[in-house]
Design an enzyme around this catalytic site. Sequence first.
Site, short mmCIF file in Angstrom:
data_model
loop_
_atom_site.label_atom_id
_atom_site.label_comp_id
_atom_site.label_asym_id
_atom_site.label_seq_id
_atom_site.Cartn_x
_atom_site.Cartn_y
_atom_site.Cartn_z
N GLY A 12 0.82 -1.21 0.00
CA GLY A 12 0.00 0.00 0.00
C GLY A 12 0.85 1.26 0.00
N ASP A 57 -1.99 -13.57 5.62
CA ASP A 57 -3.16 -12.69 5.53
C ASP A 57 -3.56 -12.32 6.95
N LEU A 58 -4.00 -11.09 7.14
CA LEU A 58 -4.45 -10.66 8.47
C LEU A 58 -5.58 -11.52 9.00
N ALA A 80 -1.82 -2.98 7.41
CA ALA A 80 -2.78 -3.63 6.51
C ALA A 80 -4.21 -3.37 6.97
N SER A 124 -6.93 5.89 12.83
CA SER A 124 -7.35 6.86 11.82
C SER A 124 -8.21 7.99 12.39
N GLU A 126 -10.64 9.03 10.94
CA GLU A 126 -12.00 8.64 10.60
C GLU A 126 -12.76 8.21 11.87
N TYR A 148 -15.99 1.30 8.24
CA TYR A 148 -14.52 1.41 8.35
C TYR A 148 -14.15 2.11 9.67
N ARG A 190 -6.15 11.50 -5.28
CA ARG A 190 -5.54 10.87 -6.46
C ARG A 190 -6.56 10.79 -7.60
N LYS A 191 -7.84 10.58 -7.24
CA LYS A 191 -8.88 10.55 -8.26
C LYS A 191 -8.88 11.87 -9.02
N ALA A 279 -23.36 8.22 5.04
CA ALA A 279 -23.14 9.09 6.20
C ALA A 279 -21.77 9.73 5.98
P1 NAP Z 1 -3.64 1.13 1.30
O1 NAP Z 1 -2.79 1.83 0.31
O2 NAP Z 1 -5.06 0.85 0.99
O3 NAP Z 1 -2.91 -0.26 1.67
C1 NAP Z 1 -3.56 -1.26 2.39
C2 NAP Z 1 -2.64 -2.45 2.52
O4 NAP Z 1 -3.31 -3.46 3.31
C3 NAP Z 1 -2.26 -3.14 1.19
O5 NAP Z 1 -0.91 -3.51 1.25
C4 NAP Z 1 -3.15 -4.39 1.20
O6 NAP Z 1 -2.57 -5.46 0.49
C5 NAP Z 1 -3.15 -4.71 2.67
N1 NAP Z 1 -4.25 -5.60 3.08
C6 NAP Z 1 -5.58 -5.38 2.98
N2 NAP Z 1 -6.26 -6.41 3.51
C7 NAP Z 1 -5.34 -7.30 3.95
C8 NAP Z 1 -5.43 -8.56 4.57
N3 NAP Z 1 -6.61 -9.13 4.86
N4 NAP Z 1 -4.29 -9.21 4.90
C9 NAP Z 1 -3.09 -8.66 4.60
N5 NAP Z 1 -2.94 -7.47 4.00
C10 NAP Z 1 -4.06 -6.80 3.68
O7 NAP Z 1 -3.62 1.94 2.70
P2 NAP Z 1 -2.65 3.11 3.19
O8 NAP Z 1 -3.20 4.42 2.72
O9 NAP Z 1 -1.25 2.74 2.91
O10 NAP Z 1 -2.93 3.07 4.76
C11 NAP Z 1 -2.19 2.22 5.62
C12 NAP Z 1 -2.96 2.02 6.91
O11 NAP Z 1 -3.18 3.27 7.54
C13 NAP Z 1 -4.34 1.40 6.74
O12 NAP Z 1 -4.58 0.59 7.87
C14 NAP Z 1 -5.27 2.59 6.74
O13 NAP Z 1 -6.56 2.20 7.15
C15 NAP Z 1 -4.57 3.48 7.76
N6 NAP Z 1 -4.80 4.91 7.61
C16 NAP Z 1 -4.57 5.51 6.41
C17 NAP Z 1 -4.71 6.88 6.30
C18 NAP Z 1 -4.45 7.60 4.99
O14 NAP Z 1 -4.88 8.75 4.86
N7 NAP Z 1 -3.74 6.99 4.06
C19 NAP Z 1 -5.10 7.64 7.43
C20 NAP Z 1 -5.29 6.98 8.63
C21 NAP Z 1 -5.12 5.62 8.74
P3 NAP Z 1 -2.94 -5.83 -1.05
O15 NAP Z 1 -2.00 -5.01 -1.90
O16 NAP Z 1 -2.69 -7.28 -1.10
O17 NAP Z 1 -4.38 -5.43 -1.25
O1 G4F Z 2 -10.28 10.43 -0.10
P1 G4F Z 2 -11.41 9.87 0.65
O2 G4F Z 2 -12.03 8.64 0.10
O3 G4F Z 2 -10.87 9.67 2.14
P2 G4F Z 2 -11.58 9.47 3.55
O4 G4F Z 2 -12.95 8.94 3.43
O5 G4F Z 2 -11.42 10.74 4.31
O6 G4F Z 2 -10.68 8.32 4.18
C1 G4F Z 2 -9.26 8.36 4.09
O7 G4F Z 2 -8.75 9.03 5.21
C2 G4F Z 2 -8.99 8.37 6.47
C3 G4F Z 2 -8.36 9.26 7.56
O8 G4F Z 2 -9.29 10.22 7.95
C4 G4F Z 2 -8.33 7.01 6.42
F1 G4F Z 2 -8.48 6.39 7.62
C5 G4F Z 2 -8.95 6.19 5.31
O9 G4F Z 2 -8.29 4.92 5.25
C6 G4F Z 2 -8.75 6.92 4.00
O10 G4F Z 2 -7.36 6.93 3.73
O11 G4F Z 2 -12.57 10.96 0.81
C7 G4F Z 2 -12.33 12.24 1.34
C8 G4F Z 2 -13.58 13.11 1.23
C9 G4F Z 2 -14.85 12.44 1.76
O12 G4F Z 2 -15.57 13.38 2.51
C10 G4F Z 2 -15.64 12.10 0.52
O13 G4F Z 2 -17.05 12.09 0.67
O14 G4F Z 2 -13.81 13.37 -0.15
C11 G4F Z 2 -15.20 13.25 -0.39
N1 G4F Z 2 -15.42 12.97 -1.81
C12 G4F Z 2 -16.15 13.76 -2.65
N2 G4F Z 2 -16.21 13.21 -3.87
C13 G4F Z 2 -15.01 11.90 -2.48
C14 G4F Z 2 -15.49 12.04 -3.79
N3 G4F Z 2 -14.25 10.84 -2.11
C15 G4F Z 2 -13.97 9.90 -3.05
N4 G4F Z 2 -13.18 8.86 -2.70
N5 G4F Z 2 -14.44 10.00 -4.35
C16 G4F Z 2 -15.22 11.05 -4.76
O15 G4F Z 2 -15.64 11.11 -5.92
#
Ligand code: NAP
Ligand code: G4F
Length: 320
Positions: A12, A57-58, A80, A124, A126, A148, A190-191, A279
Amino acid sequence: MTKSAFVTGITGQDGSYLAELLLEKGYKVFALRRRTSTPIMENIEHIKNEIEFIDGDLLDQGSLINAMRISDPDEVYNLAAQSFVGTSWIQPVLTGQSTGIGVTNMLEAVRLVKPEARFYQASSSEMFGKVVETPQIETTPFYPRSPYGVAKVYGHWITVNYRESYDMFACSGILFNHESPRRGVEFVTRKVTDAAARIKLGLQKELRMGNLDAKRDWGFAGDYVKAMWLMLQQDTPDDYVISTGEMHTVQELVEIAFGRLDLNWRDYVVIDEKFVRPAEVDLLLGDCTKAKQNLGWELEVGFEQLVTMMVDSDLAKLSK
Ligand code: NAP
Ligand code: G4F
């Protein structure tokens, strides 16, 4: 002596930046890898030969115990998860199993095999969901708004519980949204940057979006993995908020991304109910004073610089 670390979620976004950091610091890095029919390791292609992968796997407790025995780690980083909030309404049970119970599976494996290992849990912002105070700090009560978020609250409290029950060195990083060119394309940043680049190159005509009014505290993933490592280097385990302390709307993100390519976003963005969530988390804003004071953690990349970096990266990738 060489330190060893075991990382879940290596493929990831965060796993890839953390692995780079650990390798730079001289760690032996072990990583959990899920078997897939078509292995995709785009984020770690450049370092994959320096990492020792262990299949598992987790959701499979035995595979985690096996991984602990093979790696015998000093530090464990549990990154993960099923991490996309939108998917958590479509696959709530799977999300609960991996994002919630998966944490217990990992903690149990550590407790049974290497209880003295230091443990990091990827919690998170979240979890704050429908926020009860702003800005959010470590003691702000949780009010999750998605399956989530609910699963992350469980993961957070089980980590605290293992620290208190078994005296384990277990930390929980409450990280606010963090992004990078390695972010999955389903996440909003990224979208948007990918779509802006595609539109500029004539590969896409419009961008369908959900709620443009949502506000987030967005930072750079490369900065945030440093905080994870710092948490495990302290004398005592604790929980920390990691954030920028700045909040922007999704619309501001769109404006900057399209503006970078001299495009007027209003000509391309279409609101589509499909992307509006059952929500919503309307706003997130973190105060990371505790991390700054105790860990000496500092932010390097600001919001506009982050969005620009992502747009430039997507344009370069798509132009190839
Ligand atoms: P990510 O890009 O979606 O990566 C998720 C990783 O988890 C991938 O390597 C995926 O592997 C692995 N995974 C999913 N299900 C699994 C399972 N059952 N067993 C083993 N591996 C599994 O997420 P990220 O943005 O790097 O975030 C890392 C962590 O931080 C996550 O726990 C996320 O919820 C948390 N977090 C992220 C953010 C953020 O803004 N990025 C903020 C707060 C918390 P595969 O490649 O095999 O799918
Ligand atoms: O980029 P998002 O999907 O991130 P979200 O839901 O905040 O979650 C991310 O951050 C969390 C930390 O607070 C992590 F724990 C979680 O794993 C993940 O990394 O959406 C951000 C915001 C939301 O309010 C959503 O409703 O963008 C709004 N949004 C508006 N249009 C959209 C879109 N989000 C997505 N993905 N796609 C849209 O078209």
